[in-house]
Design a protein around this motif. Sequence first.
Motif, PDB file in Angstrom:
ATOM      1  N   TRP A 313       1.067  -1.153   0.011  1.00 36.75           N
ATOM      2  CA  TRP A 313       0.074  -0.050  -0.184  1.00 36.75           C
ATOM      3  C   TRP A 313       0.358   1.723  -0.390  1.00 36.75           C
ATOM      4  N   MET A 314       2.158   0.818   0.412  1.00 40.29           N
ATOM      5  CA  MET A 314       2.864   2.398   0.893  1.00 40.29           C
ATOM      6  C   MET A 314       3.954   2.298  -0.603  1.00 40.29           C
ATOM      7  N   TYR A 315       4.641   1.399  -1.532  1.00 38.22           N
ATOM      8  CA  TYR A 315       5.779   1.348  -2.589  1.00 38.22           C
ATOM      9  C   TYR A 315       4.702   0.590  -3.766  1.00 38.22           C
ATOM     10  N   GLU A 316       3.267   0.261  -3.676  1.00 37.47           N
ATOM     11  CA  GLU A 316       3.463  -0.473  -4.776  1.00 37.47           C
ATOM     12  C   GLU A 316       4.407  -1.455  -5.061  1.00 37.47           C
ATOM     13  N   ASP A 317       5.264  -2.222  -4.329  1.00 36.51           N
ATOM     14  CA  ASP A 317       6.609  -3.194  -4.871  1.00 36.51           C
ATOM     15  C   ASP A 317       5.881  -4.361  -5.829  1.00 36.51           C
ATOM     16  N   PHE A 318       5.315  -4.501  -5.226  1.00 33.80           N
ATOM     17  CA  PHE A 318       3.987  -6.026  -6.255  1.00 33.80           C
ATOM     18  C   PHE A 318       3.165  -5.725  -7.216  1.00 33.80           C
ATOM     19  N   ASP A 319       3.310  -4.371  -7.794  1.00 32.95           N
ATOM     20  CA  ASP A 319       2.603  -3.883  -8.681  1.00 32.95           C
ATOM     21  C   ASP A 319       3.502  -3.494 -10.473  1.00 32.95           C
ATOM     22  N   PRO A 320       4.026  -4.068 -10.738  1.00 32.46           N
ATOM     23  CA  PRO A 320       4.483  -3.574 -11.632  1.00 32.46           C
ATOM     24  C   PRO A 320       3.881  -3.509 -13.044  1.00 32.46           C
ATOM     25  N   ASN A 321       2.698  -3.479 -13.211  1.00 27.96           N
ATOM     26  CA  ASN A 321       1.241  -2.902 -14.237  1.00 27.96           C
ATOM     27  C   ASN A 321       0.566  -2.600 -13.538  1.00 27.96           C
ATOM     28  N   SER A 322       0.191  -0.728 -13.227  1.00 27.87           N
ATOM     29  CA  SER A 322      -0.181  -0.323 -12.841  1.00 27.87           C
ATOM     30  C   SER A 322      -2.397   0.094 -13.574  1.00 27.87           C
ATOM     31  N   ASN A 323      -2.881  -0.977 -13.952  1.00 26.14           N
ATOM     32  CA  ASN A 323      -3.883  -1.635 -14.210  1.00 26.14           C
ATOM     33  C   ASN A 323      -4.286  -3.431 -13.357  1.00 26.14           C
ATOM     34  N   LEU A 324      -3.035  -3.805 -12.635  1.00 25.29           N
ATOM     35  CA  LEU A 324      -3.154  -5.088 -11.996  1.00 25.29           C
ATOM     36  C   LEU A 324      -4.461  -3.886 -10.378  1.00 25.29           C
ATOM     37  N   ARG A 325      -5.143  -5.792 -10.118  1.00 28.40           N
ATOM     38  CA  ARG A 325      -5.658  -5.280  -8.672  1.00 28.40           C
ATOM     39  C   ARG A 325      -5.340  -5.510  -7.720  1.00 28.40           C
ATOM     40  N   ASP A 326      -5.311  -4.914  -6.533  1.00 26.94           N
ATOM     41  CA  ASP A 326      -5.402  -4.583  -5.799  1.00 26.94           C
ATOM     42  C   ASP A 326      -5.551  -6.071  -4.944  1.00 26.94           C
ATOM     43  N   ALA A 327      -6.025  -7.088  -5.924  1.00 22.02           N
ATOM     44  CA  ALA A 327      -6.279  -8.172  -4.655  1.00 22.02           C
ATOM     45  C   ALA A 327      -5.197  -8.636  -5.306  1.00 22.02           C
ATOM     46  N   GLU A 328      -4.582  -8.665  -6.510  1.00 21.46           N
ATOM     47  CA  GLU A 328      -3.576  -9.190  -7.017  1.00 21.46           C
ATOM     48  C   GLU A 328      -2.819  -9.356  -6.318  1.00 21.46           C
ATOM     49  N   GLU A 329      -2.526  -8.053  -6.211  1.00 17.39           N
ATOM     50  CA  GLU A 329      -0.959  -7.475  -5.755  1.00 17.39           C
ATOM     51  C   GLU A 329      -1.142  -7.754  -4.369  1.00 17.39           C
ATOM     52  N   VAL A 330      -1.985  -8.133  -3.413  1.00 19.10           N
ATOM     53  CA  VAL A 330      -1.741  -8.842  -1.978  1.00 19.10           C
ATOM     54  C   VAL A 330      -2.077 -10.594  -1.878  1.00 19.10           C
ATOM     55  N   VAL A 331      -2.124 -11.238  -3.395  1.00 17.85           N
ATOM     56  CA  VAL A 331      -2.194 -12.090  -3.431  1.00 17.85           C
ATOM     57  C   VAL A 331      -0.353 -12.504  -4.130  1.00 17.85           C
TER      58      VAL A 331
END
Length: 529
Positions: A313-331
């Motif tokens: 939530w602060m750095y989005e280390d697991f969001d290489p694609n800005s279109n990814l849903r937050d749920a995918e980042e959490v997984v």
Amino acid sequence: MNYPIVMRLLGMVSWLIGATMLGSVPWAFPWFGQAEHVEWQGLIALAGSMAACGAIGAVLRYLGRGAQISIYRREAMAVVGLSWVLATVLGALPYLFSQSAVAWEEYDTGLRKTMTIADCLFESQSGFSTTGATVLTDIEDPLLLPRSILFWRCSTHFLGGLGIIVLFVAVLGQGSAGKALMRAEIPGPSKEGAQERMQHTAWTFAGIYCVLNLVLAVVLHLESMSWFDAICHAFGTMATGGFSTYNASLGHFNSAVIDYTVLVFMVIAGMNFTLIYLVSIGRGIQMLKDIEWRIYMTIIVAGSLVLGAISVWMYEDFDPNSNLRDAEEVVAAARYVPFTFVSILTTTGYGTHDFDRWNQFGRAVLFLLMFVGGCAGSTGGGMKVIRHVLFVKILRLEIEHSYHPNVVRHLRLGGVAIPDPELRRTILLYFGLVTFIFMLSWLMLVGLEPDSTWSEHNQPLQNKLIDSASAVAATLNNIGPGLGTVGATQNYEAFSSFAKLLFVLLMMLGRLELFPVLVMGTPAFWRKH
């Protein structure tokens, strides 16, 4: 110093190491599914190494002829320290004799960069100390590293996991000598064992260790690994070592099931084996009462949750694609953050994700974790959780003593007073020594390692300070991978021979927890009287 008994025991250790090399021989043949033809290069290297172990063992046994098995603390420390030196040298022979190579210099012309003596010693000590650091850039190419030698590389983790001396006492027994050897070998502050007899204790620990290795190997094989890969990764997991059979480590399999399986066994490997034994005989309540285990698990759960939340939530280390849903980042965070956190905490060093690309806060947390480690009596390295618990308690007592000098309070652990008056001094001394060794080694590396180590490998020179600190911390605490030039996707090949030999010393210091190594540099230690 009783030199004959030291020589006699070292000779037996030499034979034991040579005997364990036999387990790597079958993997040189094609019917084991790893080689297309007989790997004569590895086979001859192993045969020569076993012959060398046998010859050196015979010489040492001859020098120790007539010695009586009567060993005291000084001889025990000498045997333990010298055994790790001997194991490092003997374990390096298969790499040296097989002319294994760190990389291709020119693939088209078949020009290989053969391992130097420093490289071989580094790789050997990294295996036995369960550090898992490497100088090899391509372990998947059998032309650079034969499969049989790759299996020996992983086998050094198995031997070093519970300790060569523990295995030595379990298999051969040494009467009263076993007690002194076990005390000098098992890492962490001493705890009351499950049995009084040292050989029985050694057999119990070795049995638990072997069973866990076997169970994990079977599970990994059922999860689609070949037997070769499953056995090697079981060795690396239960020894908290981290040697893999692929350049991408466990990330090669890209399997969440395998990741979580290894995660569970890394947590087990970082626990005190006495607690595992108590659980196996139906006394699991003792584990829940153990303060070190409770804090160990709290660090894992709370640390993983906090670090994962900050990373998402602060750095989005697991969001290489800005279109990814937050749920995918959490997984993704739920898969990679706990694994990496436990891998560093338990000093295993396996990688499924390039944590060196995380935010600076996350990388800082991982750096600090290198100085924590697993529980006392586990196969994990580091400073051990129990020492940190005791250090905080001692610090609190000393602060109170500064304004209440007449108040006398006993150091208590789990509600029980600790009667040993020397424990405070020992804990503070250990923290001081680790800090001093870390700072001195860091300054030596920064001052003596040429800048070309970074410039020639396209690494920013301004990172030399943090990279050097990370390399020292990762080897001293038996982690393996560090940050920057020794990060999750890098290795130690770029460093000079001086640096690699320094790392060899640091790995040995960390594995034996300083004193059995430091005393060998004291002249008075070697005097006969």
